[in-house]
Design a protein around this motif. Structure first.
Motif, PDB file in Angstrom:
ATOM      1  N   ALA A  55       4.890  -6.053   7.996  1.00 60.22           N
ATOM      2  CA  ALA A  55       5.854  -4.985   8.297  1.00 60.22           C
ATOM      3  C   ALA A  55       5.262  -3.920   9.213  1.00 60.22           C
ATOM      4  CB  ALA A  55       6.358  -4.355   6.998  1.00 60.22           C
ATOM      5  N   GLU A  56       3.984  -3.609   9.048  1.00 58.29           N
ATOM      6  CA  GLU A  56       3.381  -2.544   9.866  1.00 58.29           C
ATOM      7  C   GLU A  56       3.206  -2.948  11.328  1.00 58.29           C
ATOM      8  OE1 GLU A  56      -0.079  -4.698   7.804  1.00 58.29           O
ATOM      9  OE2 GLU A  56       1.864  -3.929   7.176  1.00 58.29           O
ATOM     10  N   ASN A  57       3.303  -4.245  11.635  1.00 58.07           N
ATOM     11  CA  ASN A  57       3.153  -4.707  13.022  1.00 58.07           C
ATOM     12  C   ASN A  57       4.467  -5.056  13.704  1.00 58.07           C
ATOM     13  OD1 ASN A  57       0.394  -5.995  11.563  1.00 58.07           O
ATOM     14  ND2 ASN A  57       0.130  -4.756  13.397  1.00 58.07           N
ATOM     15  N   LEU A  58       5.575  -5.032  12.965  1.00 60.40           N
ATOM     16  CA  LEU A  58       6.894  -5.256  13.553  1.00 60.40           C
ATOM     17  C   LEU A  58       7.485  -3.879  13.814  1.00 60.40           C
ATOM     18  CD1 LEU A  58       9.049  -7.300  14.399  1.00 60.40           C
ATOM     19  CD2 LEU A  58       9.975  -7.126  12.082  1.00 60.40           C
ATOM     20  N   LEU A  59       7.559  -3.505  15.076  1.00 65.76           N
ATOM     21  CA  LEU A  59       7.861  -2.130  15.461  1.00 65.76           C
ATOM     22  C   LEU A  59       9.138  -2.060  16.296  1.00 65.76           C
ATOM     23  CD1 LEU A  59       4.210  -1.274  16.523  1.00 65.76           C
ATOM     24  CD2 LEU A  59       5.291  -0.789  14.327  1.00 65.76           C
ATOM     25  N   ALA A  60      10.003  -1.115  15.954  1.00 73.28           N
ATOM     26  CA  ALA A  60      11.299  -0.979  16.618  1.00 73.28           C
ATOM     27  C   ALA A  60      11.445   0.413  17.226  1.00 73.28           C
ATOM     28  CB  ALA A  60      12.422  -1.219  15.612  1.00 73.28           C
ATOM     29  N   LEU A  61      12.195   0.469  18.314  1.00 70.51           N
ATOM     30  CA  LEU A  61      12.509   1.723  18.980  1.00 70.51           C
ATOM     31  C   LEU A  61      13.994   1.722  19.323  1.00 70.51           C
ATOM     32  CD1 LEU A  61      11.669   4.409  20.326  1.00 70.51           C
ATOM     33  CD2 LEU A  61      11.150   3.081  22.396  1.00 70.51           C
ATOM     34  N   PRO A  62      14.821   2.374  18.494  1.00 66.86           N
ATOM     35  CA  PRO A  62      16.257   2.425  18.795  1.00 66.86           C
ATOM     36  C   PRO A  62      16.537   3.423  19.915  1.00 66.86           C
ATOM     37  CG  PRO A  62      15.786   3.587  16.746  1.00 66.86           C
ATOM     38  CD  PRO A  62      14.488   3.017  17.225  1.00 66.86           C
ATOM     39  N   PHE A  63      17.479   3.052  20.800  1.00 71.65           N
ATOM     40  CA  PHE A  63      17.946   3.955  21.858  1.00 71.65           C
ATOM     41  C   PHE A  63      19.319   4.503  21.498  1.00 71.65           C
ATOM     42  CE2 PHE A  63      15.812   0.863  25.057  1.00 71.65           C
ATOM     43  CZ  PHE A  63      14.561   1.344  24.763  1.00 71.65           C
TER      44      PHE A  63
END
Length: 166
Positions: free
Chosen positions: A139-147
């Motif tokens: 989980a700590e390596n799956l990274l998301a950035l919502p726009f």
């Protein structure tokens, strides 16, 4: 240094550049150049940027569409992101990421997601989101950035080119 969209004449230089960038990296299996080739072959390389110095590519980043279990659309996977070893530590990876994220936002993308080192990607706003998963990825390596819009929920599906299919 110039950050620009990849051009046809860059393609032959990109594969060895990416191979050198990932050579010996503890989290690499050496497949990164092949991933880019397969994305290109599948027509799934939605955005590719090159960092150029002295008229030669020294960095590259790829963006491709992803899907989510809940049907959310408009998100893109980031990667591979590569900088030639002789040019690492000079801000080239950061410039590629910032340029790519800006272009994604400008085209109306809803967000970006990647598998990577939180220590590097947090600076761009990427965060681990408990409601987004990918089998086999901590989980700590799956990274998301919502726009824009709602954050997706469930399993993310990166393009099949990442898994040797095409």
């Amino acid at each position: 240094m110039i950050i620009r969209r990849e051009r046809a004449e860059d393609v032959d230089a990109i594969y060895p550049l990416v191979a050198k960038a990932f050579y010996g990296h503890p989290h690499s299996d050496g497949s990164e150049p092949a991933i880019i080739k397969r994305l290109r072959k599948a027509g799934a390389l939605s955005l590719a940027l090159v960092a150029e110095e002295y008229d030669m590519p020294v960095g590259h980043v790829a963006f491709s569409p992803v899907g989510f279990a809940d049907g959310t659309e408009g998100w893109y996977g980031v990667g591979p992101l590569a900088v030639h070893p002789d040019y690492q530590g000079k801000g080239i990876g950061t410039a590629l990421m910032l340029g790519g994220l800006e272009l994604l936002r400008d085209t109306g993308a809803n967000g970006a997601i990647l598998v990577g080192d939180p220590g590097f990607y947090h600076r761009f706003g990427f965060r681990s989101e408990p409601q987004i998963t990918h089998m086999g990825v901590p989980a700590e390596n799956l990274l998301a950035l919502p726009f824009e819009g709602e954050l997706p929920k469930g399993e993310v599906a990166f393009h099949k080119a990442f898994f040797g299919e095409i």
